[in-house]
Write an enzyme that holds these catalytic residues in place. Structure first.
Site, PDB file in Angstrom:
ATOM      1  N   ARG A  73     -11.241  -3.392   8.680  1.00  0.00           N
ATOM      2  CA  ARG A  73      -9.831  -3.753   8.465  1.00  0.00           C
ATOM      3  C   ARG A  73      -9.341  -4.640   9.611  1.00  0.00           C
ATOM      4  O   ARG A  73      -8.673  -5.651   9.390  1.00  0.00           O
ATOM      5  CB  ARG A  73      -8.999  -2.456   8.371  1.00  0.00           C
ATOM      6  N   ASP A 118     -14.495   8.279   7.342  1.00  0.00           N
ATOM      7  CA  ASP A 118     -14.661   8.150   8.796  1.00  0.00           C
ATOM      8  C   ASP A 118     -15.538   9.248   9.418  1.00  0.00           C
ATOM      9  O   ASP A 118     -16.340   8.953  10.309  1.00  0.00           O
ATOM     10  CB  ASP A 118     -13.292   8.129   9.505  1.00  0.00           C
ATOM     11  N   ASP A 138      -7.816  -4.009   0.234  1.00  0.00           N
ATOM     12  CA  ASP A 138      -8.713  -3.234  -0.621  1.00  0.00           C
ATOM     13  C   ASP A 138     -10.008  -3.081   0.150  1.00  0.00           C
ATOM     14  O   ASP A 138     -10.528  -4.046   0.720  1.00  0.00           O
ATOM     15  CB  ASP A 138      -8.962  -3.899  -1.968  1.00  0.00           C
ATOM     16  N   SER A 139     -10.482  -1.866   0.217  1.00  0.00           N
ATOM     17  CA  SER A 139     -11.624  -1.616   1.083  1.00  0.00           C
ATOM     18  C   SER A 139     -12.476  -0.504   0.509  1.00  0.00           C
ATOM     19  O   SER A 139     -12.065   0.197  -0.414  1.00  0.00           O
ATOM     20  CB  SER A 139     -11.126  -1.248   2.485  1.00  0.00           C
ATOM     21  N   THR A 147       0.840  -1.196   0.000  1.00  0.00           N
ATOM     22  CA  THR A 147       0.000   0.000   0.000  1.00  0.00           C
ATOM     23  C   THR A 147       0.869   1.237   0.000  1.00  0.00           C
ATOM     24  O   THR A 147       2.007   1.215   0.483  1.00  0.00           O
ATOM     25  CB  THR A 147      -0.941   0.045   1.221  1.00  0.00           C
ATOM     26  N   ASN A 148       0.324   2.309  -0.562  1.00  0.00           N
ATOM     27  CA  ASN A 148       0.962   3.623  -0.442  1.00  0.00           C
ATOM     28  C   ASN A 148       0.112   4.515   0.453  1.00  0.00           C
ATOM     29  O   ASN A 148       0.319   5.719   0.514  1.00  0.00           O
ATOM     30  CB  ASN A 148       1.138   4.256  -1.840  1.00  0.00           C
ATOM     31  N   GLY A 206     -10.591   9.213   4.993  1.00  0.00           N
ATOM     32  CA  GLY A 206     -11.675   8.872   4.052  1.00  0.00           C
ATOM     33  C   GLY A 206     -13.056   9.248   4.577  1.00  0.00           C
ATOM     34  O   GLY A 206     -13.321  10.401   4.928  1.00  0.00           O
ATOM     35  N   LYS A 212      -3.799   3.229   6.169  1.00  0.00           N
ATOM     36  CA  LYS A 212      -3.985   1.775   6.193  1.00  0.00           C
ATOM     37  C   LYS A 212      -2.769   1.108   6.832  1.00  0.00           C
ATOM     38  O   LYS A 212      -2.898   0.162   7.598  1.00  0.00           O
ATOM     39  CB  LYS A 212      -4.133   1.235   4.769  1.00  0.00           C
TER      40      LYS A 212
HETATM   41  P1  IMP Z   1      -8.522   1.510  -1.907  1.00  0.00           P
HETATM   42  O1  IMP Z   1      -7.175   2.050  -1.645  1.00  0.00           O
HETATM   43  O2  IMP Z   1      -8.843   1.311  -3.340  1.00  0.00           O
HETATM   44  O3  IMP Z   1      -8.785   0.266  -1.089  1.00  0.00           O
HETATM   45  O4  IMP Z   1      -9.519   2.632  -1.433  1.00  0.00           O
HETATM   46  C1  IMP Z   1     -10.262   2.536  -0.306  1.00  0.00           C
HETATM   47  C2  IMP Z   1     -11.016   3.832  -0.087  1.00  0.00           C
HETATM   48  O5  IMP Z   1     -12.159   3.491   0.707  1.00  0.00           O
HETATM   49  C3  IMP Z   1     -10.215   4.833   0.704  1.00  0.00           C
HETATM   50  O6  IMP Z   1      -9.577   5.754  -0.109  1.00  0.00           O
HETATM   51  C4  IMP Z   1     -11.279   5.494   1.568  1.00  0.00           C
HETATM   52  O7  IMP Z   1     -11.892   6.520   0.865  1.00  0.00           O
HETATM   53  C5  IMP Z   1     -12.290   4.366   1.775  1.00  0.00           C
HETATM   54  N1  IMP Z   1     -11.998   3.643   3.034  1.00  0.00           N
HETATM   55  C6  IMP Z   1     -11.469   2.398   3.187  1.00  0.00           C
HETATM   56  N2  IMP Z   1     -11.308   2.096   4.477  1.00  0.00           N
HETATM   57  C7  IMP Z   1     -11.710   3.176   5.158  1.00  0.00           C
HETATM   58  C8  IMP Z   1     -11.754   3.475   6.554  1.00  0.00           C
HETATM   59  O8  IMP Z   1     -11.345   2.701   7.437  1.00  0.00           O
HETATM   60  N3  IMP Z   1     -12.263   4.676   6.857  1.00  0.00           N
HETATM   61  C9  IMP Z   1     -12.688   5.579   5.938  1.00  0.00           C
HETATM   62  N4  IMP Z   1     -12.630   5.366   4.637  1.00  0.00           N
HETATM   63  C10 IMP Z   1     -12.157   4.151   4.244  1.00  0.00           C
END
Ligand code: IMP
Length: 194
Positions: free
Chosen positions: A177, A153, A72-73, A10-11, A151, A15
């Site tokens: 997560r 939150d 990925d979230s 990850t960058n 994000g 996370k």
């Molecule tokens: P990814 O890097 O493609 O997995 O992007 C995940 C995006 O989902 C992040 O940039 C956030 O906008 C959102 N996200 C994922 N996890 C969280 C969290 O724990 N809190 C708030 N936003 C989250």
């Protein structure tokens, strides 16, 4: 022997920090892909969280050849038929995701504001590749509250408070997560005992 070090593909500093906070006390050190010398950010063009987590983990694993995890979230909102989902990172310019979401939700009544965060943690080592999943269910609020986290939150309410109003330890007890990382930990522990 139990794995003691994982490279996180990850960058995203948030996370990374959350994974360190969760795995540190369990005796597993997390190092960033940058520290491990993997400078890549593959295109996340998968259809699911699992697909995208595996794409990220694989890209880094192919460079470092050490046990790798990738997250990925995203946020899935019921009233928006699960959007932004896998597109959560691309839903709005950075820092504006909450503003856009609150605007899209402005006419949605209390009882229809359910949402959940989903997380897939992909794990790859020389023997296996597998995803572990976690979920955190809550509601979308009407305004941003709190300064912690990242994000979405500040608009995601869990048991009366937004995740951004929680201390790191509190979020790490209940987050998507944390749930996915715990599944991975249990798996690694069981495998070690085999
Ligand atoms: P990814 O890097 O493609 O997995 O992007 C995940 C995006 O989902 C992040 O940039 C956030 O906008 C959102 N996200 C994922 N996890 C969280 C969290 O724990 N809190 C708030 N936003 C989250």
């Amino acid at each position: 022997m139990m794995i003691s070090k994982l490279v996180m593909a990850t960058n995203n500093a948030h996370k990374l920090r959350e994974a360190m906070e969760i795995f540190g006390p369990l005796g597993i050190e997390i190092i960033s892909q940058r520290e491990a010398g993997a400078d890549c950010s593959p295109e996340e063009n998968g259809a699911t969280f699992d697909d995208n987590a595996l794409i990220k983990a694989e890209a880094v694993y192919n460079i470092v050849r050490l046990p790798v995890i990738a997250d990925d979230s995203g946020l899935c909102v019921d009233a928006l038929q699960g959007r932004p989902g896998v597109y959560s990172a691309r839903y709005a310019p950075k820092g504006e995701e909450c503003v856009r979401l609150l605007d899209e939700m402005k006419n949605v009544p209390d009882e229809k504001r359910q949402a959940h965060f989903a997380c897939s943690i992909a794990y790859i080592d020389s023997e296996m590749r597998r995803c572990f999943n976690g979920c955190c269910t809550g509601m979308i609020g009407y305004e941003q509250r709190g300064k912690n986290g990242f994000g979405y939150d500040p608009v995601f309410i869990y048991a009366g408070r937004t995740l951004a109003e929680m201390k790191a330890e509190e979020k790490n007890n209940i987050s998507h997560r944390a749930a996915a990382l715990r599944e991975l930990y249990e798996f690694l522990k069981e495998r070690q005992g085999e």
